[in-house]
Motif scaffolding. Structure first.
Motif, PDB file in Angstrom:
ATOM      1  N   PRO A 392      64.369   3.216   1.444  1.00 55.06           N
ATOM      2  CA  PRO A 392      64.905   3.254   0.133  1.00 55.06           C
ATOM      3  C   PRO A 392      64.486   4.440  -0.779  1.00 55.06           C
ATOM      4  O   PRO A 392      63.320   5.063  -0.656  1.00 55.06           O
ATOM      5  CB  PRO A 392      64.099   1.932  -0.562  1.00 55.06           C
ATOM      6  CG  PRO A 392      63.675   1.088   0.392  1.00 55.06           C
ATOM      7  CD  PRO A 392      63.280   1.957   1.622  1.00 55.06           C
ATOM      8  N   ILE A 393      65.418   5.359  -1.440  1.00 54.99           N
ATOM      9  CA  ILE A 393      65.127   6.312  -1.896  1.00 54.99           C
ATOM     10  C   ILE A 393      64.540   5.946  -3.589  1.00 54.99           C
ATOM     11  O   ILE A 393      65.497   5.157  -3.903  1.00 54.99           O
ATOM     12  CB  ILE A 393      66.190   7.337  -1.857  1.00 54.99           C
ATOM     13  CG1 ILE A 393      65.947   8.799  -2.507  1.00 54.99           C
ATOM     14  CG2 ILE A 393      67.543   6.841  -2.610  1.00 54.99           C
ATOM     15  CD1 ILE A 393      66.930   9.558  -2.426  1.00 54.99           C
ATOM     16  N   ALA A 502      66.447  -9.524   8.742  1.00 52.74           N
ATOM     17  CA  ALA A 502      66.247  -8.181   8.926  1.00 52.74           C
ATOM     18  C   ALA A 502      64.963  -7.656   8.841  1.00 52.74           C
ATOM     19  O   ALA A 502      64.424  -6.442   9.093  1.00 52.74           O
ATOM     20  CB  ALA A 502      67.050  -7.637   7.635  1.00 52.74           C
ATOM     21  N   GLY A 503      64.208  -8.625   8.213  1.00 55.01           N
ATOM     22  CA  GLY A 503      62.431  -8.285   8.314  1.00 55.01           C
ATOM     23  C   GLY A 503      62.124  -7.586   7.014  1.00 55.01           C
ATOM     24  O   GLY A 503      61.093  -7.085   6.639  1.00 55.01           O
ATOM     25  N   PHE A 515      72.259  -4.733  -4.249  1.00 50.56           N
ATOM     26  CA  PHE A 515      71.153  -4.971  -3.379  1.00 50.56           C
ATOM     27  C   PHE A 515      70.120  -3.849  -3.568  1.00 50.56           C
ATOM     28  O   PHE A 515      70.406  -2.648  -3.450  1.00 50.56           O
ATOM     29  CB  PHE A 515      71.359  -5.140  -1.901  1.00 50.56           C
ATOM     30  CG  PHE A 515      72.198  -6.395  -1.424  1.00 50.56           C
ATOM     31  CD1 PHE A 515      71.176  -7.469  -1.095  1.00 50.56           C
ATOM     32  CD2 PHE A 515      73.471  -6.570  -1.596  1.00 50.56           C
ATOM     33  CE1 PHE A 515      71.932  -8.539  -0.752  1.00 50.56           C
ATOM     34  CE2 PHE A 515      74.177  -7.870  -1.350  1.00 50.56           C
ATOM     35  CZ  PHE A 515      73.290  -8.669  -0.857  1.00 50.56           C
ATOM     36  N   THR A 516      68.851  -4.198  -3.576  1.00 48.49           N
ATOM     37  CA  THR A 516      67.594  -3.136  -3.761  1.00 48.49           C
ATOM     38  C   THR A 516      66.711  -3.604  -2.529  1.00 48.49           C
ATOM     39  O   THR A 516      66.486  -4.907  -2.753  1.00 48.49           O
ATOM     40  CB  THR A 516      67.191  -3.109  -4.900  1.00 48.49           C
ATOM     41  OG1 THR A 516      68.053  -2.322  -6.082  1.00 48.49           O
ATOM     42  CG2 THR A 516      65.695  -1.955  -4.799  1.00 48.49           C
ATOM     43  N   ILE A 517      66.516  -2.756  -1.876  1.00 44.94           N
ATOM     44  CA  ILE A 517      65.380  -3.368  -0.652  1.00 44.94           C
ATOM     45  C   ILE A 517      63.993  -3.083  -1.308  1.00 44.94           C
ATOM     46  O   ILE A 517      63.683  -2.043  -1.976  1.00 44.94           O
ATOM     47  CB  ILE A 517      65.610  -2.336   0.560  1.00 44.94           C
ATOM     48  CG1 ILE A 517      67.048  -2.431   0.994  1.00 44.94           C
ATOM     49  CG2 ILE A 517      64.716  -2.827   1.528  1.00 44.94           C
ATOM     50  CD1 ILE A 517      67.701  -3.677   1.492  1.00 44.94           C
ATOM     51  N   THR A 518      62.968  -4.135  -0.942  1.00 45.03           N
ATOM     52  CA  THR A 518      61.898  -4.064  -1.915  1.00 45.03           C
ATOM     53  C   THR A 518      60.751  -3.739  -0.824  1.00 45.03           C
ATOM     54  O   THR A 518      59.496  -3.639  -1.027  1.00 45.03           O
ATOM     55  CB  THR A 518      61.410  -5.363  -2.330  1.00 45.03           C
ATOM     56  OG1 THR A 518      61.731  -6.310  -1.459  1.00 45.03           O
ATOM     57  CG2 THR A 518      62.418  -5.511  -3.502  1.00 45.03           C
ATOM     58  N   GLY A 519      61.022  -3.810   0.635  1.00 37.99           N
ATOM     59  CA  GLY A 519      59.896  -3.317   1.837  1.00 37.99           C
ATOM     60  C   GLY A 519      59.936  -4.388   2.482  1.00 37.99           C
ATOM     61  O   GLY A 519      60.435  -5.379   2.810  1.00 37.99           O
TER      62      GLY A 519
END
Length: 653
Positions: A392-393, A502-503, A515-519
């Motif tokens: 993520p940026i 996806a993990g 969507f925002t990827i959190t890690g």
């Protein structure tokens, strides 16, 4: 997130885009929902040339080992090269190669086809046949791309190993793949230095533990001095001499393995992600066209290495399948100075630029330190689209990239995907999607992503959870090479209702649905966009048997690399401090670099008489994560056997 400024596509952008506006995006989504198989069949016929047309789209009878277009036959190299020559693009530049020293070579589609065919004939002359595995251990080069295409041309399955990996990492991959050949170079040039490749191959093969390996083919890049094993080692230029520039493509079934790419898992053993030919090529080409809005006159530059999946999908296959012109760059962004990327964009009139947040953050730092390498000093007016990949940026880097590199006029496609997915899964489409810094926005049309809890039930928007994909898609991982049970356990755990795991954790905005990827939710770190298993690094540390008794590895946020590797180490001798600790920390970093590669070196090493453990002996990693971040430990430590140990671990070396 809904309070953050949204950047809307301009009217001019919408007008010229392949996907024109949100209504067009929604229409594609609706088409895929109404007739999922029909949607993918239409696109497969449009984007891929089939020697034998498929009649079956998706076979779900042996889930999760899904098959796409399985009775169709094609050749990936034909789709990337011959097809473009046949439609009159033979004289169009396919690759603009810029060497580390700035020398530029341009290769047309006709020339790349001839080079690939000759190399394919070399492989055949050494007995490589359909289904054999070939390891490619090279730096960024036209030869590296041609080697991948040559394998595809004859139906051999390639496995590219990043040129920064160690002899042990290379040996593991040659062994697991059962490779019959390694294609390498004498040395690679990066940042003005000649770095070894062939000598690492020699070290990897020295103990005779790779019995399937017959040949090592060596591209002469630098002319540096190297060792030689008669009968096994061959110069590429000598084998190419006299080879025909024609090699008929081997037509393979759509499910034929195009490549294996090894990625870190949460255990110490890397896993060979297996990708198909037909479904993979479809998604690589489709996402290149829609996400990057690739046009015939674009100059496309993906800065990834071919050793990573980004270099597969968006250098070796996607742009070539569309007849695009792309940059292949041998060097690093900071040599001879940190203006290298901007200078190349200006020189080659790059219009689409795709790089990693790590690179962006390091170049921000350089630009703030020296005005001479600030993007404003260069003519970047050729740019029309920017992209981000690998992690993520963060919004601040996004804003800087948009303002200083894109001049405030270039959309940024913040792409979420993985080695296992083959291509973009969640991404803006630049002529359609309003952009919000820090969010990868909406699923690619035809991809069904969701956020669920531990039992596979959807969670409400605004609440974090586990990212899953609910339906199979054409470019998905087919299996883990030689380990179908690990594939099922890793990606299709029984508790998640048959969804792909996806993990990663994610959150979906309550207002926009973005969507925002959190890690990561597993023990995998994302350092500069490269995934590394904590267990893999722990195993490397503990393999320093004369020194290390025990090790635990966690990640912590890092301004440049996104995540930094922190190692907690118990030695087989008294805990060191001061200068002695610094010396041992360096020794351990060098050992990890030798075992895995320089990218796996821990940034912080902390020494303790023991590790924080429960009375049952389990390492309390959540406490280590707090210590690594420099946070006060506020969690419950009542089950901790040795609370005093946390003070020892405060000093990083």
């Amino acid at each position: 997130m809904s309070e953050t400024q949204a950047y809307l596509p301009s009217a001019a952008w919408q007008e010229q885009a392949h996907v024109k506006g949100m209504a067009a995006y929604q229409a594609l989504v609706a088409e895929s929902e109404a007739d999922y198989q029909g949607y993918w069949a239409r696109l497969a016929r449009e984007f891929v040339t089939w020697q034998t047309p498929f009649t079956q789209v998706l076979n779900e009878s042996n889930a999760p080992f899904f098959k796409w277009f399985e009775d169709g036959r094609l050749n990936v190299s034909y789709n990337c090269l011959d097809r473009n020559v046949e439609r009159g693009l033979g004289d169009k530049v396919a690759i603009i190669f810029e060497a580390d020293d700035g020398a530029v070579t341009k290769v047309t589609y006709s020339e790349l086809l001839a080079k690939t065919a000759q190399l394919a004939n070399v492989l055949k002359s050494r007995g490589v046949k359909k289904g054999d595995r070939v390891v490619i251990y090279m730096s960024m080069s036209v030869e590296g791309v041609a080697a991948m295409q040559a394998c595809a041309r004859i139906g051999a399955t390639h496995s590219v190993v990043f040129g920064g990996f160690s002899a042990q990492s290379l040996r593991d991959r040659v062994q697991d793949a059962g490779a019959v050949m390694v294609i390498t170079a004498d040395e690679q040039l990066r940042g003005g230095k000649a770095l070894p490749l062939k000598s690492i191959v020699d070290e990897a093969l020295a103990d005779g533990s790779c019995p399937t390996l017959k040949d090592v083919i060596v591209y002469q890049r630098t002319g540096g001095k190297i060792g030689w094993v008669e009968g096994r080692d061959h110069w590429l230029h000598e084998l190419l001499a006299g080879q025909s520039t024609v090699c008929e493509p081997e037509w393979v079934e759509a499910e034929h393995p195009l490549f294996l790419l090894y990625t870190s898992g949460s255990t110490g053993k890397p896993k060979g992600v297996q990708h198909s030919s037909g479904g993979y090529l479809l998604h690589a080409a489709l996402t290149t066209k829609w996400t990057f809005d690739l046009k015939d006159n674009d100059v496309f530059w993906c800065t990834a290495d071919i050793g990573w999946v980004t270099g597969h999908s968006y250098i070796a296959y996607g742009p070539l399948a569309l007849g695009g012109t792309e940059i292949v760059f041998e060097g690093v962004p900071t040599y001879p100075d940190a203006g290298r990327f901007w200078k190349m964009i200006e020189k080659h009139k790059v219009s689409i630029f795709y790089t990693a947040p790590t690179a962006i953050r390091s170049l921000i730092k350089a630009a703030e330190t020296s005005e001479a390498v600030h993007p404003a000093r260069y003519d970047l007016s050729s740019l029309r689209l920017l992209g981000s990949v690998g992690e993520p940026i963060n919004p601040a880097a996004w804003e800087w990239y948009h303002k200083h590199v894109g001049g405030g006029r270039c959309p940024i496609v913040d792409t979420f995907w993985q080695t296992e997915t083959g291509g973009h899964m969640i991404t803006p489409l630049p002529g359609a999607t309003p952009l919000i810094p820090g969010s990868c926005t909406l699923p690619f049309p035809g991809i069904t992503t969701a956020i669920v809890d531990e039992t596979g039930n959807d969670v409400p928007n605004g609440q974090g959870g586990i990212l899953v994909v609910k339906k199979p898609w054409p470019s998905m991982i087919r299996t883990i090479w030689n380990d179908p049970d690990r594939f099922k356990k890793s990606y299709y755990p029984s508790e998640l209702k048959g969804y792909y795991l996806a993990g990663d954790g994610a959150i979906r905005d309550a207002d926009t649905g973005y969507f925002t990827i959190t890690g990561r939710i597993d023990d995998v770190l994302n350092v500069s966009g490269h995934r590394m298993g904590t267990m893999e690094i722990e195993s490397a540390l503990v393999s320093c048997t004369e020194l290390v008794a025990e090790a635990a590895v966690v990640g912590r946020p890092d301004d440049t690399t996104g995540e930094a590797i922190c190692a907690f180490v118990v030695l087989k001798r008294p805990r060191p401090t001061g200068d002695e600790a610094k010396v041992i920390a360096k020794q351990l970093r060098d050992h990890v670099a030798k075992e895995i590669g320089p990218i796996a070196k821990p940034k912080d090493i902390r020494f303790g008489d023991n590790l924080p453990k429960t009375r049952s002996g389990k390492i309390m990693r959540r406490l280590l994560r707090s210590v690594a971040k420099g946070e006060a430990v506020t969690q419950d430590t009542s089950t901790l056997e040795n609370p005093a140990i946390l003070e020892q671990l405060g000093q990083a070396y």
